[in-house]
Scaffold this motif. Structure first.
Motif, PDB file in Angstrom:
ATOM      1  N   MET A  49       0.808  -1.212   0.000  1.00  0.00           N
ATOM      2  CA  MET A  49       0.000   0.000   0.000  1.00  0.00           C
ATOM      3  C   MET A  49       0.846   1.268   0.000  1.00  0.00           C
ATOM      4  O   MET A  49       0.330   2.354  -0.274  1.00  0.00           O
ATOM      5  N   SER A  50       2.139   1.143   0.280  1.00  0.00           N
ATOM      6  CA  SER A  50       3.033   2.300   0.221  1.00  0.00           C
ATOM      7  C   SER A  50       3.374   2.672  -1.216  1.00  0.00           C
ATOM      8  O   SER A  50       3.865   3.776  -1.477  1.00  0.00           O
ATOM      9  N   THR A  51       3.107   1.762  -2.151  1.00  0.00           N
ATOM     10  CA  THR A  51       3.452   2.013  -3.551  1.00  0.00           C
ATOM     11  C   THR A  51       2.256   1.894  -4.490  1.00  0.00           C
ATOM     12  O   THR A  51       2.416   1.954  -5.707  1.00  0.00           O
ATOM     13  N   HIS A  52       1.062   1.702  -3.937  1.00  0.00           N
ATOM     14  CA  HIS A  52      -0.138   1.559  -4.758  1.00  0.00           C
ATOM     15  C   HIS A  52      -1.262   2.430  -4.191  1.00  0.00           C
ATOM     16  O   HIS A  52      -1.449   2.507  -2.978  1.00  0.00           O
ATOM     17  N   TRP A  53      -2.022   3.056  -5.099  1.00  0.00           N
ATOM     18  CA  TRP A  53      -3.093   3.967  -4.713  1.00  0.00           C
ATOM     19  C   TRP A  53      -4.436   3.256  -4.607  1.00  0.00           C
ATOM     20  O   TRP A  53      -4.722   2.336  -5.367  1.00  0.00           O
ATOM     21  N   THR A  54      -5.271   3.728  -3.682  1.00  0.00           N
ATOM     22  CA  THR A  54      -6.685   3.338  -3.660  1.00  0.00           C
ATOM     23  C   THR A  54      -7.579   4.567  -3.786  1.00  0.00           C
ATOM     24  O   THR A  54      -8.799   4.439  -3.843  1.00  0.00           O
ATOM     25  N   ASP A  55      -6.980   5.755  -3.837  1.00  0.00           N
ATOM     26  CA  ASP A  55      -7.775   6.983  -3.796  1.00  0.00           C
ATOM     27  C   ASP A  55      -8.542   7.258  -5.085  1.00  0.00           C
ATOM     28  O   ASP A  55      -9.376   8.160  -5.130  1.00  0.00           O
ATOM     29  N   ARG A  56      -8.293   6.474  -6.137  1.00  0.00           N
ATOM     30  CA  ARG A  56      -9.059   6.656  -7.365  1.00  0.00           C
ATOM     31  C   ARG A  56     -10.382   5.897  -7.330  1.00  0.00           C
ATOM     32  O   ARG A  56     -11.207   6.038  -8.222  1.00  0.00           O
ATOM     33  N   LEU A  57     -10.552   5.091  -6.310  1.00  0.00           N
ATOM     34  CA  LEU A  57     -11.814   4.380  -6.133  1.00  0.00           C
ATOM     35  C   LEU A  57     -12.886   5.330  -5.610  1.00  0.00           C
ATOM     36  O   LEU A  57     -12.583   6.286  -4.894  1.00  0.00           O
ATOM     37  N   PRO A  58     -14.151   5.080  -5.925  1.00  0.00           N
ATOM     38  CA  PRO A  58     -15.232   5.837  -5.286  1.00  0.00           C
ATOM     39  C   PRO A  58     -15.121   5.709  -3.768  1.00  0.00           C
ATOM     40  O   PRO A  58     -14.705   4.669  -3.248  1.00  0.00           O
ATOM     41  N   SER A  59     -15.493   6.758  -3.045  1.00  0.00           N
ATOM     42  CA  SER A  59     -15.294   6.802  -1.594  1.00  0.00           C
ATOM     43  C   SER A  59     -15.978   5.651  -0.866  1.00  0.00           C
ATOM     44  O   SER A  59     -15.481   5.177   0.160  1.00  0.00           O
ATOM     45  N   GLU A  60     -17.120   5.175  -1.389  1.00  0.00           N
ATOM     46  CA  GLU A  60     -17.816   4.099  -0.690  1.00  0.00           C
ATOM     47  C   GLU A  60     -17.008   2.804  -0.675  1.00  0.00           C
ATOM     48  O   GLU A  60     -17.133   1.993   0.250  1.00  0.00           O
ATOM     49  N   PHE A  61     -16.148   2.607  -1.666  1.00  0.00           N
ATOM     50  CA  PHE A  61     -15.314   1.407  -1.683  1.00  0.00           C
ATOM     51  C   PHE A  61     -14.035   1.603  -0.875  1.00  0.00           C
ATOM     52  O   PHE A  61     -13.518   0.647  -0.286  1.00  0.00           O
ATOM     53  N   GLN A  62     -13.527   2.827  -0.823  1.00  0.00           N
ATOM     54  CA  GLN A  62     -12.396   3.101   0.054  1.00  0.00           C
ATOM     55  C   GLN A  62     -12.789   2.867   1.512  1.00  0.00           C
ATOM     56  O   GLN A  62     -11.994   2.361   2.305  1.00  0.00           O
ATOM     57  N   ALA A  63     -14.025   3.227   1.855  1.00  0.00           N
ATOM     58  CA  ALA A  63     -14.502   3.055   3.226  1.00  0.00           C
ATOM     59  C   ALA A  63     -14.684   1.587   3.589  1.00  0.00           C
ATOM     60  O   ALA A  63     -14.779   1.244   4.771  1.00  0.00           O
ATOM     61  N   ARG A  64     -14.712   0.712   2.584  1.00  0.00           N
ATOM     62  CA  ARG A  64     -14.933  -0.718   2.826  1.00  0.00           C
ATOM     63  C   ARG A  64     -13.663  -1.548   2.634  1.00  0.00           C
ATOM     64  O   ARG A  64     -13.739  -2.765   2.441  1.00  0.00           O
ATOM     65  N   LEU A  65     -12.500  -0.934   2.709  1.00  0.00           N
ATOM     66  CA  LEU A  65     -11.257  -1.683   2.526  1.00  0.00           C
ATOM     67  C   LEU A  65     -11.099  -2.791   3.562  1.00  0.00           C
ATOM     68  O   LEU A  65     -10.393  -3.772   3.329  1.00  0.00           O
ATOM     69  N   GLY A  66     -11.770  -2.650   4.692  1.00  0.00           N
ATOM     70  CA  GLY A  66     -11.725  -3.700   5.706  1.00  0.00           C
ATOM     71  C   GLY A  66     -12.299  -5.013   5.210  1.00  0.00           C
ATOM     72  O   GLY A  66     -11.974  -6.080   5.744  1.00  0.00           O
ATOM     73  N   ASP A  67     -13.149  -4.959   4.178  1.00  0.00           N
ATOM     74  CA  ASP A  67     -13.696  -6.188   3.597  1.00  0.00           C
ATOM     75  C   ASP A  67     -12.611  -7.044   2.959  1.00  0.00           C
ATOM     76  O   ASP A  67     -12.830  -8.233   2.693  1.00  0.00           O
ATOM     77  N   LEU A  68     -11.450  -6.450   2.701  1.00  0.00           N
ATOM     78  CA  LEU A  68     -10.382  -7.149   1.990  1.00  0.00           C
ATOM     79  C   LEU A  68      -9.368  -7.809   2.921  1.00  0.00           C
ATOM     80  O   LEU A  68      -8.367  -8.355   2.465  1.00  0.00           O
ATOM     81  N   LYS A  69      -9.623  -7.783   4.216  1.00  0.00           N
ATOM     82  CA  LYS A  69      -8.587  -8.181   5.176  1.00  0.00           C
ATOM     83  C   LYS A  69      -8.193  -9.655   5.084  1.00  0.00           C
ATOM     84  O   LYS A  69      -7.064 -10.015   5.408  1.00  0.00           O
ATOM     85  N   LYS A  70      -9.104 -10.521   4.649  1.00  0.00           N
ATOM     86  CA  LYS A  70      -8.770 -11.946   4.547  1.00  0.00           C
ATOM     87  C   LYS A  70      -8.323 -12.250   3.126  1.00  0.00           C
ATOM     88  O   LYS A  70      -9.122 -12.604   2.258  1.00  0.00           O
ATOM     89  N   CYS A  71      -7.038 -12.082   2.897  1.00  0.00           N
ATOM     90  CA  CYS A  71      -6.511 -12.253   1.551  1.00  0.00           C
ATOM     91  C   CYS A  71      -5.056 -12.697   1.614  1.00  0.00           C
ATOM     92  O   CYS A  71      -4.445 -12.755   2.680  1.00  0.00           O
ATOM     93  N   GLU A  72      -4.530 -12.993   0.460  1.00  0.00           N
ATOM     94  CA  GLU A  72      -3.117 -13.352   0.314  1.00  0.00           C
ATOM     95  C   GLU A  72      -2.537 -12.483  -0.783  1.00  0.00           C
ATOM     96  O   GLU A  72      -3.169 -12.282  -1.825  1.00  0.00           O
ATOM     97  N   ILE A  73      -1.352 -11.953  -0.555  1.00  0.00           N
ATOM     98  CA  ILE A  73      -0.719 -11.129  -1.575  1.00  0.00           C
ATOM     99  C   ILE A  73       0.221 -11.989  -2.411  1.00  0.00           C
ATOM    100  O   ILE A  73       0.929 -12.852  -1.882  1.00  0.00           O
ATOM    101  N   VAL A  74       0.187 -11.784  -3.717  1.00  0.00           N
ATOM    102  CA  VAL A  74       1.038 -12.531  -4.647  1.00  0.00           C
ATOM    103  C   VAL A  74       1.872 -11.524  -5.425  1.00  0.00           C
ATOM    104  O   VAL A  74       1.330 -10.606  -6.041  1.00  0.00           O
TER     105      VAL A  74
END
Length: 273
Positions: A94-119
């Motif tokens: 997240m230090s090198t990738h943006w999320t601010d181009r997403l609509p605000s309602e999806f930025q507010a729901r980033l917690g939905d992504l917590k169960k994931c694996e990074i590749v």
């Protein structure tokens, strides 16, 4: 202007590891002081002291059975913390990738992504995308600022379409398959793809600008990538079969699908002329 002092008070209470552990334990259901002390291996005195602070700030309360439970304010606060948890656990990405181009309602729901694996390996990511597509039973959809198309990937897509999987694709306006790929693709494969398109088994739509990559089936997400600092979207990202992660990605796709542009002709028709 929002109340900075109240926000700082809340963040201060949540910044303590013991209080946060107590809150997450109570989130599972009402708890007694003795139970929390034993489960968390914290002295009863320390638990009591932290409970008093959490009651005073309004995050928890005692119910009629004298158990401690979350207040609506406490429950909502923990839900919002999930976004911070996702960001902190993936700090390097997240230090090198943006999320601010997403609509605000999806930025507010980033917690939905917590169960994931990074590749972070592109070959592993491509292999996973192929596996998820191959295991799809109902549909496969994607949104991407670029697509790696080859004669073999077109053949692979036809195989999935032939067994009943439908495809929805969101691509950048003006996208075309390269002349090199078309030259290597058997004409019968192009005809097969066109036939599926005419039957509605595959639907292409277009956007002027795309700054996210999502590939997913009805079962799981094979890639979620955000744009880098320079605006490019790479092959590094997240994968997950978690239901909340899946719902977030599906909602984002549907959001963009809602105002995408449909073309009455396909690049397949042009290729076969």
């Amino acid at each position: 202007m929002f109340d900075v002092e109240t926000l700082c008070d809340l963040l201060f209470e949540l910044s303590n590891d013991e209080r946060l552990a107590i809150l997450y334990l109570i989130q599972e259901g009402p708890k007694k002081l003795s139970n929390m002390s034993k489960t968390l291996d914290i002295t009863p005195q320390a638990v009591s002291r932290n409970l008093t602070r959490l009651v005073e700030i309004g995050l928890i309360r005692r119910n009629e059975a004298s158990d401690y439970e979350l207040t609506p304010y406490g429950a909502s606060s923990l839900t919002q913390l999930e976004s911070f948890s996702f960001l902190s656990e993936n700090k390097e990405y997240m230090s090198t990738h943006w999320t601010d181009r997403l609509p605000s309602e999806f930025q507010a729901r980033l917690g939905d992504l917590k169960k994931c694996e990074i590749v972070d390996d592109s070959l592993d990511m491509l292999s996973n995308m192929e596996r998820v597509f191959e295991e799809a039973e109902e549909w496969y959809k994607y949104i991407t600022p670029f697509r790696i198309a080859s004669h073999s990937s077109l053949r692979f897509a036809i195989d999935q379409l032939d067994r009943g999987v439908t495809i929805r694709a969101l691509e950048p306006m003006g996208y075309t398959v390269s002349e090199k790929t078309l030259a290597r693709t058997p004409r019968e494969d192009l005809k097969a793809m066109l036939d599926h398109w005419l039957k509605g088994n595959i639907e292409y739509r277009y956007l002027e600008e795309i700054s996210i990559k999502i590939y997913m089936s009805e079962k799981e997400v094979s890639i979620l990538s955000f744009p880098k600092i320079d605006g490019e979207v790479d092959m590094m990202g997240f994968i997950s079969s978690d239901s909340r992660f899946h719902r977030w990605c599906s909602d984002v796709f549907d959001h963009y699908w809602g105002y995408s542009i449909t073309k009455t002709t396909s690049w397949l028709q042009e290729a076969l002329e």
